[in-house]
Enzyme design. Structure first.
Site, PDB file in Angstrom:
ATOM      1  N   GLY A   1       1.726   1.916  44.897  1.00 20.85           N
ATOM      2  CA  GLY A   1       0.344   1.848  45.729  1.00 20.85           C
ATOM      3  C   GLY A   1      -0.191   0.759  45.806  1.00 20.85           C
ATOM      4  O   GLY A   1      -1.771   0.940  46.142  1.00 20.85           O
TER       5      GLY A   1
ATOM      6  N   HIS B   1       0.761  -8.081  38.431  1.00 21.73           N
ATOM      7  CA  HIS B   1       1.652  -7.098  37.928  1.00 21.73           C
ATOM      8  C   HIS B   1       1.838  -7.366  36.407  1.00 21.73           C
ATOM      9  O   HIS B   1       2.801  -6.756  35.642  1.00 21.73           O
ATOM     10  CB  HIS B   1       2.990  -6.988  38.410  1.00 21.73           C
ATOM     11  CG  HIS B   1       2.907  -6.402  39.894  1.00 21.73           C
ATOM     12  ND1 HIS B   1       2.320  -5.286  40.374  1.00 21.73           N
ATOM     13  CD2 HIS B   1       3.553  -7.119  41.244  1.00 21.73           C
ATOM     14  CE1 HIS B   1       2.412  -5.255  41.620  1.00 21.73           C
ATOM     15  NE2 HIS B   1       3.381  -6.111  41.989  1.00 21.73           N
TER      16      HIS B   1
END
Length: 333
Positions: free
Chosen positions: A80, A143
Site C-alpha cells: 500500500g 524499502h
C-alpha cells in the site's frame, strides 16, 4: 528462469553494466540466485536485493544525510506504499493547497511516486544527488530494512512511518506486480508455485518479509517517538483514526474545524482513495521516468484477496512461518 538478452527488456529490468568496483567486488562475495524477475538477486546484510537495487543501497548508505526535520516512509514492497505516499504528501501540504483553491493539487497530475521519491531511485540516477531543492520537511520513501538504514537516519531526529501488510496479500500483490513488469513479447512469467517458494524462503525484493517487518516493529516499541508502525489493514479499517494518529505523530495535528467542519480529514482520504487515484488520467496512461507504467501500481487494493490464489497447503505453510517468525514478539498480521 534464465536471464534473457538485455536488449529485449525495458531499462528497469536490464542488468547493470556500470557497477562501481566496490559493488562488483562485494557481489562476488555474496550468496546470489535468480529472482522473480529475469535478474540476479544478492543477499546483503541479511536482505535480498537485485543488482541495480544493491548498487543504489550502497550509495544511500554512503551519501544520504538525514536532517532532523526529515520524514521517511518505509514499507515492504506492495503493502500500500503508493496510497500512503499520497496521504502523507497531502497531509503535510494541506494548508497550502486548501488556501489556494485555484491551484490544482499535484496528485491530480502526478503519480505519488513522483511526489514522494524513493531514496533508492534518487541514488540510482545520481551517485550523490543534490537534495537542496526539497522543501522542509523533506519527504522521502524507501524499502530499506531498519538494520541497513544510513546511520544519519537512525541517529537524527527524523521521523519514520512504517507500513506493512499481511504476508499472504503481500505475496499475491508482489507476484501480480512482477508479472505485470515482464514484457509479454519475452514470453517470460513468474510461476505462482516457484515465486511462492522463494517468498517463503525469504528470496523476494527486500526479503525476507518477516525480518523486514520485525526490524521496524521492534524499533517502534523502543523508539515510539521516532518510528510509527502501521499496517495496511488498520488503515483500511479505520482510515480517519489512523490519519489523525499520523498527523499527531508528525507534529501537524488536525484542528477541530479540519476534523468536523472543514472536512480536512475526509477530503484527504477522498483525494487519496484507491478509487480516485486509479481513475486519474496520469495513473491510467502515464509512465514514470524509469519506464514503469503508472497503472501497474494500482491493482485492487483489497484485504484478503489471497483467498483467490493460494492453495490450502500454501496457506498452511505461510501461516506456520509467520507464527514461528513472530513468536514472542506480540506482533499479529
Amino acid at each position: 528462469m534464465s536471464a534473457p538478452n538485455n536488449s529485449r527488456l525495458p531499462k528497469y529490468l536490464q542488468e547493470v553494466d556500470n557497477l562501481t568496483d566496490e559493488c562488483r567486488e562485494l557481489i562476488s562475495t555474496l550468496p546470489s540466485e535468480m529472482g522473480w524477475l529475469p535478474m540476479f538477486m544478492h543477499f546483503y546484510q541479511g536482505i535480498w536485493y537485485s543488482t541495480r537495487t544493491l548498487k543504489a543501497i550502497l550509495q544511500v548508505q554512503h551519501h544520504f544525510r538525514a536532517l532532523d526535520s526529515d520524514i521517511v516512509l518505509v514499507s515492504t514492497p506492495k503493502s500500500g506504499t503508493i496510497w500512503l505516499k499520497a496521504i502523507l504528501f497531502s497531509l503535510l501540504n494541506r494548508s497550502y493547497y486548501h488556501s489556494n483553491k485555484k491551484v490544482d493539487h499535484p496528485l491530480l497530475r502526478k503519480n505519488p511516486h513522483e511526489l514522494v521519491p524513493f531514496l533508492e531511485s534518487l541514488h540510482m540516477l545520481d551517485t550523490n544527488p543534490d537534495l537542496s531543492s526539497f522543501t522542509s520537511p523533506r519527504l522521502f520513501a524507501t524499502h530499506i530494512p531498519f538494520g541497513s538504514l544510513p546511520e544519519s537516519m537512525k541517529n537524527s531526529k527524523c521521523k519514520i512511518v512504517y507500513l506493512c501488510r499481511n504476508p499472504k496479500d503481500t505475496y499475491v500483490s508482489l507476484w501480480q506486480f512482477t508479472n505485470n513488469l515482464l514484457p509479454k513479447e519475452t514470453g517470460t512469467t513468474s510461476p505462482l508455485e516457484e515465486t511462492f517458494d522463494k517468498f517463503c524462503r525469504g528470496v523476494s525484493m527486500y526479503g525476507p518479509f518477516w525480518d523486514h517487518v520485525l526490524g521496524y516493529y521492534k524499533a517502534s516499541l523502543e523508539m515510539p517517538h521516532k518510528v510509527f508502525f502501521l499496517t495496511y489493514e488498520e488503515m483500511k479499517e479505520k482510515p480517519r483514526e489512523q490519519l489523525k494518529r499520523l498527523a499527531d505523530f508528525l507534529g501537524c495535528p488536525f484542528s477541530e474545524d479540519e476534523e468536523e467542519v472543514d472536512g480536512g480529514v475526509d477530503e484527504i482520504l477522498r483525494l487519496c482513495s484507491f478509487n480516485n487515484l486509479s481513475k486519474l488520467e496520469v495513473n491510467q496512461n502515464g509512465k514514470l521516468s524509469t519506464g514503469h507504467e503508472n497503472k501497474s501500481f494500482f491493482r485492487k487494493g483489497e484485504v484478503g484477496d489471497w483467498v483467490s490464489y493460494l492453495t490450502p497447503d500454501m496457506i498452511e505453510r505461510i501461516d506456520r512461518i509467520t507464527e514461528e517468525k513472530f513468536h514472542g514478539s506480540g506482533l499479529k498480521l
